[in-house]
Design an enzyme around this catalytic site. Structure first.
Site, PDB file in Angstrom:
ATOM      1  N   CYS A 106       0.890  -1.165   0.000  1.00 33.81           N
ATOM      2  CA  CYS A 106       0.000   0.000   0.000  1.00 33.81           C
ATOM      3  C   CYS A 106       0.916   1.199   0.000  1.00 33.81           C
ATOM      4  O   CYS A 106       1.513   1.528   1.013  1.00 33.81           O
ATOM      5  CB  CYS A 106      -0.910   0.038   1.229  1.00 33.81           C
ATOM      6  SG  CYS A 106      -1.915   1.543   1.252  1.00 33.81           S
ATOM      7  N   CYS A 109      -0.539   4.181   2.396  1.00 31.62           N
ATOM      8  CA  CYS A 109      -0.542   4.047   3.860  1.00 31.62           C
ATOM      9  C   CYS A 109      -0.297   2.600   4.255  1.00 31.62           C
ATOM     10  O   CYS A 109       0.828   2.131   4.193  1.00 31.62           O
ATOM     11  CB  CYS A 109      -1.840   4.588   4.449  1.00 31.62           C
ATOM     12  SG  CYS A 109      -3.344   4.100   3.591  1.00 31.62           S
TER      13      CYS A 109
HETATM   14 FE    FE Z   1      -3.368   2.060   2.967  1.00 33.51          FE
END
Ligand code: FE
Length: 202
Positions: A106, A109
């Site tokens: 990701c 985040c």
């Molecule tokens: Fe994320």
């Protein structure tokens, strides 16, 4: 009372904890969420472990029809095994083959299929992993101990708030006669993120 620990706000903590506490405070002060709701979500995530995802993978290894359903509609396929996604984001399962190896990150985040794997490892949330997984995935995989043949294409999939990925690792050779529950033991958390292969049978 000497054995009483200090309130959370007084425990020394790093940048990430400071930031998350500040965000939680803003959200609870504004009435967007309650502290009890936050605690409940954390508790539910902690109840899940990679053993849940491993059962899904093992079923897909032994049942081609299930695998097809898992790859096309993961949400309903995992529900068949009793797993309910606690997030609104869709779940996408990507299959590793002899030709393509998927790696999940990701970049924004820390989006992660917690409903099937539990909370993400710290390295998954680190800036180093999030940046390097995209720029030099093969080097990252080598550091995790996974050396891929040159002909294998690496596909990096970027989790978002809308879709979270789970890797269906390759079934190790020599496991043709193994039962589903024994197969699940070979499926590690890291193999479902794509930084490792499934374990070899002993
Ligand atoms: Fe994320």
């Amino acid at each position: 009372m000497a054995d009483e620990h200090p309130p959370l706000e007084h425990v020394e903590r790093g940048l990430r904890a400071t930031r998350i506490l500040a965000i939680r405070r803003l959200l609870t002060d504004k009435g967007v969420i309650t502290v009890a709701e936050v605690d409940d979500i954390i508790e539910r995530a902690r109840e899940r472990t990679p053993a849940d995802g491993a059962k899904v993978v093992a079923r897909a290894w032994v049942d081609d029809a299930y695998k097809a359903r898992l790859l096309t509609n993961a949400r309903s396929a995992v529900a068949e095994l009793g797993y309910r996604l606690s997030h609104d984001a869709e779940l996408a399962v990507v299959e590793n083959t002899a030709d393509v190896h998927h790696l999940v990150v990701c970049t924004l985040c820390s989006c992660y299929p917690t409903s099937l794997l539990g909370p993400p490892p710290d390295w998954y949330k680190s800036f180093a992993y999030r940046q390097r997984a995209v720029v030099e995935p093969r080097a990252v995989l080598r550091e995790f101990g996974l050396a891929l043949a040159g002909r294998v294409r690496v596909a990096v999939v970027d989790s978002t708030a809308d879709v979270r990925y789970l890797v269906l690792p390759r079934r190790p050779s020599g496991t043709e006669n193994m039962a589903e529950d024994a197969l699940a033991e070979l499926v590690t958390r890291d193999s479902m993120i794509g930084v490792a292969a499934a374990r070899l049978p002993r």
